[in-house]
Design a protein around this motif. Structure first.
Motif, PDB file in Angstrom:
ATOM      1  N   VAL A 186     102.732  -8.120  74.937  1.00 41.26           N
ATOM      2  CA  VAL A 186     101.808  -8.831  75.826  1.00 41.26           C
ATOM      3  C   VAL A 186     100.721  -9.514  75.009  1.00 41.26           C
ATOM      4  O   VAL A 186     100.104  -8.902  74.140  1.00 41.26           O
ATOM      5  N   ARG A 187     100.498 -10.783  75.307  1.00 39.22           N
ATOM      6  CA  ARG A 187      99.455 -11.556  74.652  1.00 39.22           C
ATOM      7  C   ARG A 187      98.611 -12.266  75.705  1.00 39.22           C
ATOM      8  O   ARG A 187      99.118 -12.641  76.756  1.00 39.22           O
ATOM      9  N   PRO A 188      97.340 -12.478  75.433  1.00 37.45           N
ATOM     10  CA  PRO A 188      96.527 -13.277  76.359  1.00 37.45           C
ATOM     11  C   PRO A 188      96.919 -14.741  76.269  1.00 37.45           C
ATOM     12  O   PRO A 188      97.328 -15.219  75.202  1.00 37.45           O
ATOM     13  N   ALA A 198      92.953   2.415  63.377  1.00 39.11           N
ATOM     14  CA  ALA A 198      94.267   2.300  64.008  1.00 39.11           C
ATOM     15  C   ALA A 198      94.193   2.627  65.494  1.00 39.11           C
ATOM     16  O   ALA A 198      94.774   1.924  66.337  1.00 39.11           O
ATOM     17  N   ARG A 199      93.482   3.709  65.831  1.00 42.29           N
ATOM     18  CA  ARG A 199      93.399   4.098  67.251  1.00 42.29           C
ATOM     19  C   ARG A 199      92.570   3.078  68.041  1.00 42.29           C
ATOM     20  O   ARG A 199      92.935   2.732  69.162  1.00 42.29           O
ATOM     21  N   CYS A 200      91.484   2.600  67.483  1.00 43.95           N
ATOM     22  CA  CYS A 200      90.665   1.611  68.183  1.00 43.95           C
ATOM     23  C   CYS A 200      91.443   0.320  68.399  1.00 43.95           C
ATOM     24  O   CYS A 200      91.367  -0.285  69.483  1.00 43.95           O
ATOM     25  N   ALA A 201      92.199  -0.112  67.398  1.00 41.10           N
ATOM     26  CA  ALA A 201      93.001  -1.326  67.547  1.00 41.10           C
ATOM     27  C   ALA A 201      94.056  -1.156  68.627  1.00 41.10           C
ATOM     28  O   ALA A 201      94.280  -2.054  69.451  1.00 41.10           O
ATOM     29  N   ALA A 202      94.729   0.011  68.639  1.00 37.98           N
ATOM     30  CA  ALA A 202      95.742   0.269  69.661  1.00 37.98           C
ATOM     31  C   ALA A 202      95.122   0.321  71.047  1.00 37.98           C
ATOM     32  O   ALA A 202      95.696  -0.190  72.016  1.00 37.98           O
ATOM     33  N   ALA A 203      93.936   0.913  71.157  1.00 34.77           N
ATOM     34  CA  ALA A 203      93.264   1.013  72.447  1.00 34.77           C
ATOM     35  C   ALA A 203      92.890  -0.360  72.987  1.00 34.77           C
ATOM     36  O   ALA A 203      93.033  -0.636  74.187  1.00 34.77           O
ATOM     37  N   VAL A 204      92.417  -1.237  72.112  1.00 33.86           N
ATOM     38  CA  VAL A 204      92.065  -2.595  72.538  1.00 33.86           C
ATOM     39  C   VAL A 204      93.309  -3.328  73.024  1.00 33.86           C
ATOM     40  O   VAL A 204      93.301  -3.970  74.081  1.00 33.86           O
ATOM     41  N   ARG A 205      94.402  -3.228  72.282  1.00 33.71           N
ATOM     42  CA  ARG A 205      95.612  -3.951  72.664  1.00 33.71           C
ATOM     43  C   ARG A 205      96.238  -3.377  73.932  1.00 33.71           C
ATOM     44  O   ARG A 205      96.689  -4.120  74.808  1.00 33.71           O
ATOM     45  N   ALA A 206      96.277  -2.062  74.043  1.00 30.43           N
ATOM     46  CA  ALA A 206      96.836  -1.453  75.251  1.00 30.43           C
ATOM     47  C   ALA A 206      95.961  -1.755  76.460  1.00 30.43           C
ATOM     48  O   ALA A 206      96.464  -2.074  77.547  1.00 30.43           O
ATOM     49  N   GLY A 207      94.657  -1.659  76.277  1.00 32.85           N
ATOM     50  CA  GLY A 207      93.740  -1.916  77.386  1.00 32.85           C
ATOM     51  C   GLY A 207      93.794  -3.345  77.867  1.00 32.85           C
ATOM     52  O   GLY A 207      93.831  -3.606  79.080  1.00 32.85           O
TER      53      GLY A 207
END
Length: 223
Positions: free
Chosen positions: A66-68, A195-204
């Motif tokens: 998913v991409r904006p 890594a976790r912050c990046a994943a959270a931003v992308r998943a969110g």
């Protein structure tokens, strides 16, 4: 109630937004932000849709397609200069730069500026407000219910009673819910890894872009 998109409908046609980019006119609010691509089945189970305010654990990488849409307008709302907040801010900025997002930043100057900062962010009429910093949780709880047409993503914390327009990406060690309410897990600054912050931003952002809002994404699978 958040809008759950079933797998057959998760593919979202790219919307090319006329005049988007750094020179875009932000003075007029737009409809729900749009996405390019779709989430995988492991993101949310269509046979057991989450209730509003529910916590779901998406499969790792189930949001990666998913991409904006190009030129999506995002405000990064931030407060504090602690290491966890800086890591979250870096993750949002890296995501925005990599995806061609039109990003603006609103920073609360001090404790007295927290609520005004949230108001300044909503006054920009972005497609999405991404919040980074625990100090913003109580002001967000005050503002978000009165701005149901504005989408919010809280990263590294959550609102105790989010409305349908507030989505959170959280994990063990980062679940602050506001003053006097505590957290669903003990705070751990070390859990705010890049890594976790990046994943959270992308998943969110994937959740918001595909209409799966008003829920908490639990991101424990990333170190």
């Amino acid at each position: 109630m958040h809008r759950l998109l079933l797998p057959a409908a998760l593919s979202v046609t790219a919307v090319l937004l006329t005049g988007c980019g750094a020179g875009d006119d932000w003075s007029v609010a737009r409809p729900m932000p749009s996405a390019v691509g779709r989430v995988d089945l492991g993101f949310i189970d269509p046979s057991d849709p989450p209730a509003p305010e529910a916590t779901v654990t998406p499969s790792p990488g189930s949001w990666s397609a998913v991409r904006p849409a190009e030129g999506t307008r995002v405000v990064l709302l931030t407060a504090g200069d602690d290491r966890p907040t800086r890591t979250l801010v870096s993750a949002v900025r890296e995501w925005a730069e990599g995806e061609g997002v039109d990003l603006r930043t609103v920073t609360a100057a001090d404790d007295t500026d927290l609520l005004p900062a949230v108001t300044r962010a909503t006054d920009l009429h972005p497609d999405l407000v991404i919040s980074a910093g625990e100090d913003l949780i109580d002001p967000l709880a005050t503002v978000t219910a009165n701005h149901l047409g504005q989408q919010f993503l809280v990263v590294g914390a959550e609102l105790a009673e989010p409305t349908e327009n507030v989505t959170a990406a959280d994990w063990t060690g980062a679940s602050f819910r506001g003053e006097g309410l505590g957290a669903s897990s003990a705070y751990d600054a070390a859990s705010f890894t890049p890594a976790r912050c990046a994943a959270a931003v992308r998943a969110g952002t994937a959740a918001v872009l595909t209409g799966n809002t008003g829920i908490v994404l639990w991101m424990d699978d990333y170190a």
